[in-house]
Design an enzyme around this catalytic site. Structure first.
Site, mmCIF file in Angstrom:
data_model
loop_
_atom_site.group_PDB
_atom_site.id
_atom_site.type_symbol
_atom_site.label_atom_id
_atom_site.label_comp_id
_atom_site.label_asym_id
_atom_site.label_seq_id
_atom_site.Cartn_x
_atom_site.Cartn_y
_atom_site.Cartn_z
ATOM 1 N N SER A 20 -2.974 -156.595 47.084
ATOM 2 C CA SER A 20 -2.322 -155.448 46.456
ATOM 3 C C SER A 20 -2.551 -155.421 44.942
ATOM 4 C CB SER A 20 -0.819 -155.511 46.726
ATOM 5 O OG SER A 20 -0.298 -156.725 46.201
ATOM 6 N N TYR A 51 2.920 -154.445 48.192
ATOM 7 C CA TYR A 51 2.740 -154.298 49.638
ATOM 8 C C TYR A 51 3.994 -154.778 50.400
ATOM 9 C CZ TYR A 51 -2.354 -153.296 49.909
ATOM 10 O OH TYR A 51 -3.604 -152.716 49.853
ATOM 11 N N GLY A 52 4.717 -155.696 49.778
ATOM 12 C CA GLY A 52 5.838 -156.354 50.461
ATOM 13 C C GLY A 52 6.905 -155.414 50.990
ATOM 14 N N CYS A 82 -3.992 -161.698 50.984
ATOM 15 C CA CYS A 82 -2.622 -161.218 50.840
ATOM 16 C C CYS A 82 -1.883 -161.609 52.123
ATOM 17 C CB CYS A 82 -2.658 -159.702 50.693
ATOM 18 S SG CYS A 82 -1.047 -158.912 50.832
ATOM 19 N N ASN A 83 -0.755 -162.274 51.973
ATOM 20 C CA ASN A 83 -0.001 -162.696 53.167
ATOM 21 C C ASN A 83 0.579 -161.503 53.915
ATOM 22 O OD1 ASN A 83 0.731 -165.893 53.389
ATOM 23 N ND2 ASN A 83 0.135 -165.291 51.332
ATOM 24 N N THR A 84 1.072 -160.521 53.170
ATOM 25 C CA THR A 84 1.696 -159.355 53.811
ATOM 26 C C THR A 84 0.659 -158.636 54.682
ATOM 27 O OG1 THR A 84 2.962 -159.158 51.760
ATOM 28 C CG2 THR A 84 3.155 -157.353 53.334
ATOM 29 N N GLU A 163 3.293 -159.828 38.735
ATOM 30 C CA GLU A 163 2.363 -158.732 38.460
ATOM 31 C C GLU A 163 2.618 -158.165 37.060
ATOM 32 O OE1 GLU A 163 0.077 -157.948 41.065
ATOM 33 O OE2 GLU A 163 -0.932 -156.612 39.674
ATOM 34 N N CYS A 195 2.732 -166.169 49.525
ATOM 35 C CA CYS A 195 2.337 -164.928 48.860
ATOM 36 C C CYS A 195 1.283 -165.363 47.855
ATOM 37 C CB CYS A 195 3.525 -164.283 48.151
ATOM 38 S SG CYS A 195 3.061 -162.901 47.082
ATOM 39 N N THR A 196 0.173 -164.644 47.825
ATOM 40 C CA THR A 196 -0.932 -165.105 46.987
ATOM 41 C C THR A 196 -0.650 -164.943 45.485
ATOM 42 O OG1 THR A 196 -2.010 -162.966 47.334
ATOM 43 C CG2 THR A 196 -2.679 -164.792 48.757
ATOM 44 N N HIS A 197 0.440 -164.254 45.147
ATOM 45 C CA HIS A 197 0.841 -164.204 43.734
ATOM 46 C C HIS A 197 1.457 -165.544 43.284
ATOM 47 C CE1 HIS A 197 0.467 -159.825 44.146
ATOM 48 N NE2 HIS A 197 0.675 -159.701 42.849
HETATM 49 N N1 DGL Z 1 0.104 -160.973 47.176
HETATM 50 C C1 DGL Z 1 0.671 -160.375 48.318
HETATM 51 C C2 DGL Z 1 1.068 -161.291 49.427
HETATM 52 O O1 DGL Z 1 0.460 -162.363 49.530
HETATM 53 C C3 DGL Z 1 1.468 -159.098 48.187
HETATM 54 C C4 DGL Z 1 2.521 -158.996 47.166
HETATM 55 C C5 DGL Z 1 3.036 -157.564 47.147
HETATM 56 O O2 DGL Z 1 2.236 -156.679 46.818
HETATM 57 O O3 DGL Z 1 4.205 -157.349 47.520
HETATM 58 O O4 DGL Z 1 1.903 -160.995 50.236
#
Ligand code: DGL
Length: 276
Positions: A20, A51-52, A82-84, A163, A195-197
């Site tokens: 995302s 995306y969450g 992205c995990n979501t 972000e 979550c990749t963030h």
């Molecule tokens: N980095 C994303 C993940 O791994 C999404 C974070 C988001 O956009 O809510 O879920």
């Protein structure tokens, strides 16, 4: 998607990666470290971030359109960084791609890591509302080992906070500490930052747990898995100079800054609008 296209091209085609926003850059960065010869095409869907909070149908739609774009860029592999999106759209993307290129999600390699390393007993999982609601980590881990206890907690403020550039400071420390103090996570020996963030706030996690809890280096686990798949498929790049391209669906200051943070000045950032 025809298989013809992938046969015509070589191992020096780029790896396609999407998220995302800046989160997937942690995966791209880890891939670059273990596979320095690989070229990358990165898509940050900043217009639809976060995306969450989105519905699974919206995530599937975005994931398909982005995958279509990455295939048009002649990518030899798609990494859903992205995990979501991995939780909600992996099967959809795989069906769409139809075997033309390998599709990697960021959940299965981490589940493999947890199962392979016998020392984990009580695992905490933190992620977006979408990832936690899917319960995908508990389902996948418990399908392979019933004895492992998996406790999941939604931490929806973290991705937007990161972000916006809030990491390695007092605000990120305070928000994270408040989530990690939740009763749901008490007594864990392992934490999956799902979550990749979140690798961007790994130092805050280390500080909070003071070495008492293993914090899984999810980006490294995924990058090593990407290497394994490319090797198995005989798709590893030769010794050509790598070239990276970065695309966003909307320009944001934080994306540009983070891209430069990970990839120095070797970036070419373009806005791509293919939604209509
Ligand atoms: N980095 C994303 C993940 O791994 C999404 C974070 C988001 O956009 O809510 O879920």
């Amino acid at each position: 998607m025809s298989k013809q296209k992938s046969k015509l091209s070589s191992k020096d085609r780029p790896i396609g990666i999407f998220d995302s926003g800046i989160g997937g850059l942690t995966i791209a960065n880890a891939i670059q470290k273990v596979l320095p010869n690989e070229s990358l095409v990165y898509f940050g869907d900043t217009a639809h971030l976060p995306y969450g909070d989105k519905s699974p149908d919206s995530i599937k739609y975005y994931a398909i359109r982005i995958s279509q774009f990455l295939l048009k860029q002649n990518c030899k592999m798609i990494v859903i960084a992205c995990n979501t999106a991995s939780a909600q759209a992996y099967e959809t993307v795989k069906d769409f791609v139809g075997g033309a290129v390998p599709v990697i999600n960021v959940i299965d390699p981490v589940v493999d890591y947890i199962i392979a390393d016998k020392k984990h007993k009580k695992i905490g999982v933190i992620g977006t509302k979408g990832t936690i609601k899917s319960d995908i980590y508990a389902k996948k881990i418990n399908a392979r080992s019933k004895n492992l206890k998996v406790s999941c907690l939604a931490t929806p403020l973290l991705a937007p906070m990161i972000e916006e550039g809030f990491f390695k400071n007092n605000i990120s420390r305070a928000v994270l500490a408040s989530y990690l103090s939740s009763r749901k996570l008490s007594g864990i020996d392992t934490l999956i930052p799902a979550c990749t963030h979140y690798p961007l706030i790994s130092s805050e996690m280390v500080e909070f747990y003071k070495g008492k809890v293993e914090i899984v280096d999810t980006a490294a686990v995924v990058a090593n898995y990407v290497k394994h798949v490319l090797k198995t498929e005989k798709l590893l790049a030769g010794k050509k100079k790598s070239l990276h391209h970065f695309y966003v669906s909307d320009f944001t200051r934080s994306f540009e800054e983070s891209t430069r943070f990970f990839f120095a000045n070797r970036i070419h950032l373009e806005k791509m609008d293919f939604w209509n």
